[in-house]
Each structure stands twice: as C-alpha cells, then as structure tokens.
Design an enzyme around this catalytic site. Structure first.
Site, PDB file in Angstrom:
ATOM      1  N   ARG A  32       0.795  -1.227   0.000  1.00 48.90           N
ATOM      2  CA  ARG A  32       0.000   0.000   0.000  1.00 48.90           C
ATOM      3  C   ARG A  32       0.830   1.280   0.000  1.00 48.90           C
ATOM      4  O   ARG A  32       0.687   2.120  -0.872  1.00 48.90           O
ATOM      5  CB  ARG A  32      -0.914   0.043   1.236  1.00 48.90           C
ATOM      6  CG  ARG A  32      -2.065  -0.933   1.205  1.00 48.90           C
ATOM      7  CD  ARG A  32      -3.045  -0.573   2.289  1.00 48.90           C
ATOM      8  NE  ARG A  32      -4.139  -1.543   2.403  1.00 48.90           N
ATOM      9  CZ  ARG A  32      -5.171  -1.395   3.219  1.00 48.90           C
ATOM     10  NH1 ARG A  32      -5.257  -0.327   3.987  1.00 48.90           N
ATOM     11  NH2 ARG A  32      -6.126  -2.296   3.279  1.00 48.90           N
ATOM     12  N   HIS A  78      -8.033  -4.380  -7.269  1.00 47.97           N
ATOM     13  CA  HIS A  78      -7.827  -3.657  -6.006  1.00 47.97           C
ATOM     14  C   HIS A  78      -9.050  -3.806  -5.102  1.00 47.97           C
ATOM     15  O   HIS A  78      -9.975  -2.991  -5.157  1.00 47.97           O
ATOM     16  CB  HIS A  78      -7.571  -2.177  -6.305  1.00 47.97           C
ATOM     17  CG  HIS A  78      -6.865  -1.436  -5.188  1.00 47.97           C
ATOM     18  ND1 HIS A  78      -5.560  -1.667  -4.843  1.00 47.97           N
ATOM     19  CD2 HIS A  78      -7.304  -0.471  -4.341  1.00 47.97           C
ATOM     20  CE1 HIS A  78      -5.209  -0.869  -3.851  1.00 47.97           C
ATOM     21  NE2 HIS A  78      -6.251  -0.138  -3.521  1.00 47.97           N
ATOM     22  N   TYR A 122     -19.508  11.881 -12.694  1.00 43.00           N
ATOM     23  CA  TYR A 122     -19.525  13.066 -13.548  1.00 43.00           C
ATOM     24  C   TYR A 122     -18.232  13.252 -14.329  1.00 43.00           C
ATOM     25  O   TYR A 122     -18.250  13.770 -15.441  1.00 43.00           O
ATOM     26  CB  TYR A 122     -19.775  14.327 -12.711  1.00 43.00           C
ATOM     27  CG  TYR A 122     -21.089  14.307 -11.961  1.00 43.00           C
ATOM     28  CD1 TYR A 122     -22.299  14.239 -12.642  1.00 43.00           C
ATOM     29  CD2 TYR A 122     -21.116  14.372 -10.576  1.00 43.00           C
ATOM     30  CE1 TYR A 122     -23.501  14.229 -11.958  1.00 43.00           C
ATOM     31  CE2 TYR A 122     -22.313  14.362  -9.879  1.00 43.00           C
ATOM     32  CZ  TYR A 122     -23.507  14.288 -10.574  1.00 43.00           C
ATOM     33  OH  TYR A 122     -24.695  14.278  -9.902  1.00 43.00           O
TER      34      TYR A 122
END
Length: 867
Positions: A32, A78, A122
C-alpha cells in the site's frame, strides 16, 4: 465432528501478536504505502494505469467515465474502497500535484484551493501520452512479471516497464507502519540528462549529478532557498528543503485615491492550500499578529495565480513580506525522505543509488524485450522456412495433399518427407492459394531475409551490454524531445551557505546608511577619483529631513556589524545589503535587521574574519571605552547580541577593530585629540556585558566625535620620535617634518577643510587626559568632522548631509602640522556640511600582494565618522 473445545489451539500471546503485527506491517509497507523504486508507483496507481491501458483509454481515444475505470480496478485488481481508488486517480490528473500528470482528466478534478473533485459519475478520464510512452510501452513484450490478482481470476503486472525514473519525476508520499516516504518531484529533462550521464560515466559522483539535477522542480513553481537541504537529501536520502512562494512588491494605482504599495503573490510552495493560506493571513491580521496589511484578495483566474495583499501607508513592504514568510505557509519546509522498495525491501536511497536502481531495471527490461522479440522473430522465421520449402517443392506438396486421406495424414507425410516441424506442416496446410503466386513467393523470401538480419541484430544486442545502453540513451532522447519542459522552481542562494558565497564576486563596495535608516550598497568602482576642492556627485537621493549617518567601504564577502546606540550589535554579509544606484535612496534597514524603532545605528564595521588576535574597541558618547575580543561576536543571533552595558543616558557611538599592540586616537568636536595604547595596561580586555573605563577628559561644551586605530609599527615610530624629541606640542604651522612617507592622521572639518598630519605629532599619553590640539579652525562655528589614520595608496570618499559624494587620492591632500588650518577638500553648497568620511584601501589583489608588509587587518573596514 470436533467439539469446540477440541478446535481451540493454545498459543503464546506474545508470539501470536508479534507474528500478526509483522504480517500486517509488511502488508502495508509492500502492498500500500511505499512505492517501488523501479517504476515509482504504489500498487493502486499501477493498477489504475494498467486497467485504463486494458480498456484502451489512450491519449488519442475518447474520454470514459471515471466510475467505469474505478469499477474495473475494484473488480479485477484492487479489493479496497472506491474512495481510495478515485482519490488516487484524481491526484494523477492534477497538474498542481503531479509534475507530469499521468492521467488526462475532463471535468472538475479539484483545485489548489483544496476544493474537492466532482463525483466519479460526472468526471471523465484517459491516459496522458506520457503514461503510454514511458510506463506502459512494451508491457505486452514480457518485459515485466505478472502475478495473480486477489482471487486468481486475472493477471496483473508486478511492476510497469517504466522508461523514466518515475519515482523522482512525480515524487511520492506515504505513511507505512514505522516508516514513511516523502519524495519531491523533479524536472523530466534534468532526470533524463542525469541517467544519460550515469550511463556514460558509471563512476560519476552525486555532486556531479547535482550539476544536472540541481534540485526538486515542483509543479506549482515557487522558490527553493539554499542547496544544503538538497545536498543532504541527494547524498543521504534525507534532508529538509525550504520552499518559498514567489511574491513581488508593486505600486497599485487607485483612481481618486493615493497609490498604495501591495505584495503580489504569483506562485505558492508545493502542496500549499491557497484558500487556507489567505484565510490564515486574514485571521492573523484580525488578531494583530501581522501589521501593515489593509486588505487581501484573490484575483486568480485561468491565466494564473494572483493574490493581492494591500499595505497600509506607513508599512514597510519588505518587513511585511518577511513576516509573511516567517508566520504563514508562504514559506515552509519539505522534509525529504527518499524511502522506496528495492527487491521488496524498504531502502533509503540517495540520488545516485536511485538512478542506478532505475538503470538496472531498464537494462533488465530491454533485455527481456529483446529476448521476446528474438523468440517471436525466430518463430516467424521458422514458419517462413517451411513456406519456402513448400514453394520449392510446390507440385509435389500439392499432389501429396490431394492424395492424403485426411489432414493428420497429410501433416505427417509432410513432416516425414520434407523434414518439417509440426508448426511448419500446420502452417503449410493452412496456407491460402493466393500465397502460391510468384509475387507472394517473393514477399515470403524478402520477409525471411529481413528476419534473418533482425535475428542477428537482436542476438548482437543480447551479447553486448553497450548496445543495450545505446538503446536506453536513444529512447530517453526521444522522450526528452517529446515531454521535456522548462524548469518551474527557482533555486535561490541561501545567505548562510559558504558554497553560495563562493558564487558571489568579492568586489570592493561602499555601504551607506542614512539618518532615517535607509541602507544601500554601491560598487566603489562607480566613483572615479576627482581632484581636490570639487563639488562631487550625488551618492544618494536624500529627503530634506534625512542625512547620511554612516559610510564605509569593504568587500562583498565581509561581515558587516551594525552597532546600535543601546549597545546591541547585528550582523549581515555585505552582499546581502541591496545594491542601489548613486541616486537611489536605498531600502529601510529595518527590512534587513530586526532593529526596534527606539534604537538607532551609531556605528558600522566590516570584519573579514573573527580571529582571536583581534579586539573590538568601543567608545560611548559619555566617554567610556572598552576592549572586547572579536571572537565573542562570531555568532550573532538574528535578534542581535549585547555588545556593551551602558549607564542611563549614555549611548554607544564608535566601534573599531584593533589589536593589543595598536593604539587609539580619539578626537573631540573642538579639535582636541588623545593618543594612548590599546595594551592591557591602558585598556584591559572586558566581556561583552560590561561598561568600560574613562577615555578622555573633555572641556565644557565639548564632546567626542571620532575614534581611529593606529597599527603597532606606527606606535613604535611615535615612541622613537618622542624619545628623539621630534614629537612636540609646538604650534609652529611649518613644523611638519618627518611625515613624507606616512602613515598620517587625516583631519577634516565640517566645512570641508582637511589636512594630513604626521602621526609622530601625536605623542602617546595616558588614558583620561585632556589631549592635544589637532587643528586650528578658520571659523568659530566650524567643528571637527573626522579624524582618520590613512596610508600611502589609500583613497578618500567624503559624503555630505545632502548625499554628495567625492572620491579623492590621499596624495592630493597636503601634509601640515597640528595647528595648521588645512586646505579645501570639497566645495559645499549653502548650509551643507561633511557628514561622513571613509577610507578606500587598495584593491583586494593589491592588499594580498602587499600582505607581508601589512601590520594591521583594519583595512577590511573603513572608518566611519558622522554626527
């Protein structure tokens, strides 16, 4: 079936906690938080880019919804929250976060004001051309290893075949368990040049690489102060880089209102929130922690950033700006910690080791790509060889196929009769009839010949390391031509670094301080020597109520010590004083030094080195003198250092540099002088916070106006002259014998009269006496303005209260006795008067050539005399 009691496995709590925590820590570190040193990416970034590559979202394809990409990454690679993936995607599209963005975003992707991006449903995205060219190129050519995804249903790359040192290009930051990384971004062209230099010269040093990569290059521009933090980071992997925004002082014209000074901020330090910084400045102004600001507004638009900070009329712009640097995020530090994964282990790497890791990975990538291309070329040529065998025996092969009972038997007969492999036999059986034409046969032969040459070239690449390095250099050159751009962050000199001083010419300069606290620096070479009794040229643009207070000459590398009337000393390097033209007023000294309003600078002194043999001799207006070791002033704090303790109503007035073998010459306004030794008998050394002893006994209405130092050889000459009866108190004006070769005492009055007097005419006395007369005044209202010790080859610079400067040769001034009235040195206008006098010693080269003959280092700073 086992009972619950039987399923309980007793274990040691300490061992279980240690093992579980270690597994968790390594999972966070490797999976990570820390980037891989080879491609500079964390797993989440690598998976996003690879998923977009698989979706075909290249720079020449239409945008796709970010939600589609996030879903692809979550479903295949993921298994974490969608917010983490989208945040990582957004950051790779922000041009104020990434030096070279990897994703091209369409829509609201946040701003430098810390505005959040629009929802992923969006916004749209696609890969930047840089990502395809430098990170994902050749990923299908078996250049990197692939591993199973979280459920084993897909394969994902362990690392991307990066062609650029991405870890340094865009930097990285992350907090793992027990460790963290924080790597700044850099300029792509500089990194490419550094890698090429490392290829050509493997033994290149980090210092040499720093000539190609001078420091980080932040996407928001700004400035970096000094190179020491950069040097530490590149040498050791850790360092602190001071970042500063770009701000200029401008005059804003306002219709119907007086013009105002304003600070215009056009660039911010990296990762600084613009809206947050403006809000903090406003809060500090409201809380009266920042003075001098009347208004602040953000005028930024699509053309760039512009923050306007309007100032009050009585504010000093430079002081306000310095406070902004000190108290707001307009200046902050970037803590460099170049920690990354090397072979799966976290390592702290400097600049060269990091580039070496990338170069080794690039060599491995080219090698694997070449092996893949060689294998593919050999496989294709193998098929073509089968075609050529079939074309050479075309009629027999066609007859064999037509006579065969089925496909397996035909394939077997081809293999048995013509020695073909199974792949070649299958290819011949699948061959279309149009390939049997003469033209197609020629094409097959031509392709075969090209493949043979290609195979030889690929084998040569694998056999020779230099060929691989040539390929790397060529590909880097192509990337530089396409993706390089100018540097954005400017690295400014840090005033306290010796390495920066070496970049500044050590030239002779004059430093001028006015009565109202303005200071500037001018090259001495800008003032040519003039004849005696001329009017001179303007040396400063003066206000009617201002006058020159201090005037010295020194070298730009010298330390300039400023002493206030309250006995406090401050320090600057001479080159730190802003340079101005002869007609410029200068800048307020309070912009350079933290001098309280109630303090006044009364003495300025230049020091080249803080040696143990030298002392500072201080004289107060009340007549107290003391001697303190110069080494006690080698580390002057930013807010000043106490130099002397004063009685109530007394003020520190003169400070000079001397040695115990020297002597002091002190003059009063009424023309009296006293000459006594600076040895420990007459003037024992005292610490900084002490008062001193009485210097001279003055007549009623008289006051001290000057002090200078005579070197030891001169003192010996005076002693010998006194013993021979040459030094006397005679009032004979023609008695000026024995002083043709200097040194001399230069006596100058406020009305512009002056003379040279042999030092032998000032016999040694005991401290606290009345002294001897130095000059006879022509007018009753005249007064002594300067009393200096000068040598052959020196030049003189005089400045009046109105800022008129004249430069003269010492040799042009006549030698006279003590009672003589002197000659005209400078013609003065009206009520103007001599304000300050400075001696210009020979140039630095001349001083070095004559070093053996010098007996005193006092010429590094000229004497200052002003009222």
């Amino acid at each position: 079936m086992a009972t619950p009691e039987e399923r309980i496995v007793p274990t040691d709590l300490r061992n279980e906690m240690s093992r579980s925590y270690l597994e968790y820590a390594m999972s966070v570190i490797v999976g990570r938080a820390l980037p891989d040193a080879r491609d500079g990416l964390k797993p989440v970034h690598r998976r996003i880019l690879y998923a977009m590559h698989e979706l075909g979202l290249t720079a020449d394809r239409p945008f796709r919804k970010c939600a589609r990409v996030v879903g692809e990454v979550l479903g295949k690679y993921h298994p974490h929250g969608d917010t983490a993936v989208y945040d990582a995607l957004v950051r790779m599209a922000q041009d104020f976060s990434m030096r070279s963005p990897l994703i091209n975003g369409h829509g609201n992707f946040g701003s430098i004001d810390n505005d959040p991006p629009a929802a992923m449903r969006y916004t749209e995205c696609r890969l930047q051309s840089l990502s395809s060219d430098s990170l994902l190129q050749d990923i299908e050519s078996e250049t990197v290893d692939f591993a199973d995804n979280f459920d084993g249903s897909q394969q994902e790359p362990v690392v991307l075949p990066s062609r650029l040192p991405q870890l340094l290009l865009n930097g990285s930051s992350g907090i793992a368990v027990g460790m963290a990384t924080n790597i700044p971004p850099h300029n792509p062209g500089e990194l490419i040049d550094a890698v090429i230099a490392l290829i050509h010269t493997p033994e290149i040093s980090t210092a040499e690489l720093m000539e190609l990569v001078p420091g980080p290059d932040f996407p928001t521009g700004g400035q970096i102060l000094g190179r020491s933090g950069i040097r530490d980071a590149y040498m050791t992997g850790r360092g602190s880089v001071t970042m500063r925004g770009v701000a200029n002082i401008e005059t804003i014209e306002q219709r119907g209102r007086p013009d105002r000074e304003a600070i215009i901020i056009t660039e911010l330090p990296y990762q600084t929130n613009k809206a947050g910084m403006i809000e903090r400045i406003a809060e500090m102004v409201n809380e009266r922690r920042l003075d001098g600001i009347s208004d602040i507004r953000d005028e930024s638009d699509r053309d760039g950033m512009r923050i306007v900070i309007e100032l009050k009329r009585d504010a000093y712009p430079r002081v306000v700006l310095n406070n902004l640097y000190k108290q707001t995020p307009l200046q902050n530090n970037f803590g460099v910690n170049m920690l990354s994964l090397v072979n799966g282990e976290p390592q702290l790497l400097g600049l060269k080791p990091m580039l070496e890791v990338f170069l080794d990975f690039r060599i491995e990538t080219i090698t694997r790509r070449t092996q893949y291309e060689l294998r593919k070329a050999q496989e294709r040529d193998h098929i073509l060889q089968g075609y050529l065998i079939a074309l050479a025996n075309l009629d027999a092969v066609i007859a064999l196929i037509r006579a065969a009972a089925d496909t397996p038997s035909a394939k077997q007969e081809l293999m048995d009769i013509y020695g073909l492999s199974e792949l070649q036999a299958d290819a011949i059986l699948q061959m279309q009839l149009r390939r049997l034409t003469a033209l197609e046969a020629d094409k097959i032969q031509q392709e075969h010949e090209e493949l043979v040459a290609r195979i030889e070239d690929l084998e040569d690449i694998l056999a020779r390391r230099e060929r691989i390095l040539e390929i790397i250099v060529t590909e880097l050159g192509e990337l530089k031509a396409k993706h390089d751009d100018p540097r954005r962050t400017v690295i400014e000199l840090d005033e306290g670094e010796l390495t920066d001083i070496s970049l500044i010419a050590n030239e002779q300069v004059a430093i001028l301080v006015t009565d109202q606290g303005y200071i500037k620096r001018m090259p001495v070479a800008s003032f040519e020597a003039q004849s005696r009794a001329t009017r001179g040229k303007a040396g400063a643009k003066m206000r009617e109520d201002d006058a020159v207070q201090h005037f010295i000459t020194c070298y730009t590398h010298d330390h300039v010590l400023f002493f206030s009337d309250r006995g406090v000393t401050y320090s600057l390097r001479a080159y730190q004083v802003p340079e101005g033209s002869r007609v410029a007023r200068g800048v307020p000294i309070v912009q350079m030094l933290p001098i309280p309003k109630e303090e006044v600078i009364t003495s300025v002194l230049a020091v080249r080195e803080f040696t143990d043999e030298d002392y500072l001799v201080m004289l107060t207006r009340g007549g107290y003198v003391k001697k303190t070791a110069l080494s006690a002033f080698s580390n002057i704090r930013t807010n000043g250092l106490i130099a002397i303790s004063l009685e109530d109503g007394d003020h520190l007035r003169w400070v000079r540099l001397a040695r115990t073998t020297d002597s002091l010459l002190i003059g009063s306004r009424q023309g009296m002088t006293i000459h006594f030794k600076a040895d420990d008998d007459q003037l024992r050394p005292l610490g900084r916070p002490t008062r001193g002893v009485r210097a001279m006994n003055l007549r009623d209405g008289d006051e001290l106006i000057s002090m200078d130092i005579l070197p030891s050889q001169v003192v010996e000459a005076v002693i010998q002259a006194t013993a021979a009866g040459q030094a006397s108190d005679s009032d004979d004006e023609d008695d000026a014998s024995g002083g043709e070769n200097g040194p001399w005492v230069l006596v100058i009055t406020a009305s512009g009269l002056g003379k040279r007097v042999p030092v032998s005419k000032f016999r040694l006395q005991n401290r606290a006496g009345m002294g001897l007369m130095a000059i006879k005044f022509r007018k009753e209202d005249d007064a002594l303005a300067a009393l200096l010790v000068v040598n052959e080859g020196d030049e003189l610079m005089l400045i009046t209260h109105r800022g008129i400067i004249i430069r003269q040769r010492i040799g042009d001034i006549s030698i006279q006795s003590r009672p003589a009235t002197g000659v005209r040195l400078q013609r003065l206008d009206g009520d103007d008067a001599i304000a300050a006098v400075a001696v210009v010693p020979p140039t630095l080269q001349d001083a070095e050539d004559a070093e053996d003959s010098e007996v005193n280092d006092d010429e590094t700073g000229a004497v200052v005399e002003a009222e």
